[in-house]
Write an enzyme that holds these catalytic residues in place. Sequence first.
Site, mmCIF file in Angstrom:
data_model
loop_
_atom_site.group_PDB
_atom_site.id
_atom_site.type_symbol
_atom_site.label_atom_id
_atom_site.label_comp_id
_atom_site.label_asym_id
_atom_site.label_seq_id
_atom_site.Cartn_x
_atom_site.Cartn_y
_atom_site.Cartn_z
ATOM 1 N N GLY A 12 51.345 36.793 37.386
ATOM 2 C CA GLY A 12 50.006 37.327 37.651
ATOM 3 C C GLY A 12 49.711 37.473 39.130
ATOM 4 N N TYR A 143 34.971 35.368 29.433
ATOM 5 C CA TYR A 143 35.755 34.818 30.541
ATOM 6 C C TYR A 143 34.944 33.753 31.269
ATOM 7 C CZ TYR A 143 37.985 34.804 35.190
ATOM 8 O OH TYR A 143 38.578 34.444 36.384
HETATM 9 C C1 VAH Z 1 37.603 38.928 37.437
HETATM 10 N N1 VAH Z 1 39.142 38.726 39.308
HETATM 11 O O1 VAH Z 1 37.165 39.940 37.983
HETATM 12 C C2 VAH Z 1 38.392 37.948 38.302
HETATM 13 C C3 VAH Z 1 37.489 36.967 39.041
HETATM 14 C C4 VAH Z 1 35.317 36.547 40.244
HETATM 15 C C5 VAH Z 1 36.143 37.501 39.430
HETATM 16 O O2 VAH Z 1 37.368 35.770 38.345
HETATM 17 O O3 VAH Z 1 37.449 38.694 36.260
#
Ligand code: VAH
Length: 316
Positions: A12, A143
């Site tokens: 990643g 997330y």
């Molecule tokens: C996202 N790159 O965009 C990640 C990150 C703060 C954003 O956690 O989901």
Amino acid sequence: MSEKILVIGANGQIGTELVNTLRNIHGAENVIASDINSPTYAIRNSGPFEFANVLDKDNLHHLFDKHRPTQVYLLAAILSAVGEQKPKVAWDLNMTGLIHILDFAVEFKTAKVFWPSSIAVFGPHSPKFNTPQYCVMDPNTVYGFSKLAGERWCEYYYAKHGLDVRSIRYPGLIGWRASPGGGTTDYAVHIFHEAIKNGKYESFLTADTALPMMYMDDAIRATISLMDAPAKNLSIRSSYNLAGISFTPAQLADEIKKHLPEFEISYSGNDPRQPIADSWPKSIDDSQAQHDWGWQLEFDLPKMTFDMLDNLKKTI
Ligand code: VAH
């Protein structure tokens, strides 16, 4: 005794750079890169690689038993934008994967575990500016709340099992060595590639969408600094705020134009990532990281922009 480090999710955006740095520090043979996908060229040719599936307990048990890692970095995750397209898959991978690693780290007495959190743990009712370490947190992406729940699990395994698990709430990360993995901040990487290749870029976030960002070199240095810090100095066992640099797509475009005067940015509008970005803070307070383990940022927006363009021009 030398470290034996297992990096899960090595292919990643963070993993690619972290494996490279860890191998330079500890010796290539002492850093086992692992991922569910075949290794990238750089990873395969610089040290040991294993296939790893964070949802496969037998596979993980074998890796822990075979390598007896002294440190484990669990980087495998589904990020914000992709997570909204497959919410149950994202929750399962982000949560079940973490709990498997925490359990095996306790079973095999792994000395230290690193797990990345994100500023995505904050939500619409969190303070927008200089967001503190502790505040209202109502993330409205899978997330985001998987990372918030993961922070709770990390602190729980520290308190109940004495597991030395450490974590950072990364801002959006920008680097040239590896592509981002389906997040809301990915625009800040793609813009550089498009600026060099095509002289123009259509941003999926609006011109005034300010977000906390960080150059990958700073993010990797912060990760190593946290992992090297004496445990007695650490007051946070959920996840440390890390501020980085806050800017908008328009501000980033203006900085790029200082190097590529012909570059043009446009804005698509109506992108599903816009409400995700709007739910996040504009800037972060990372005074606790500064106090506990001496964190200091090195790359501001001009320095990051120069370094990104300088390196990408050699690779594109
Ligand atoms: C996202 N790159 O965009 C990640 C990150 C703060 C954003 O956690 O989901």
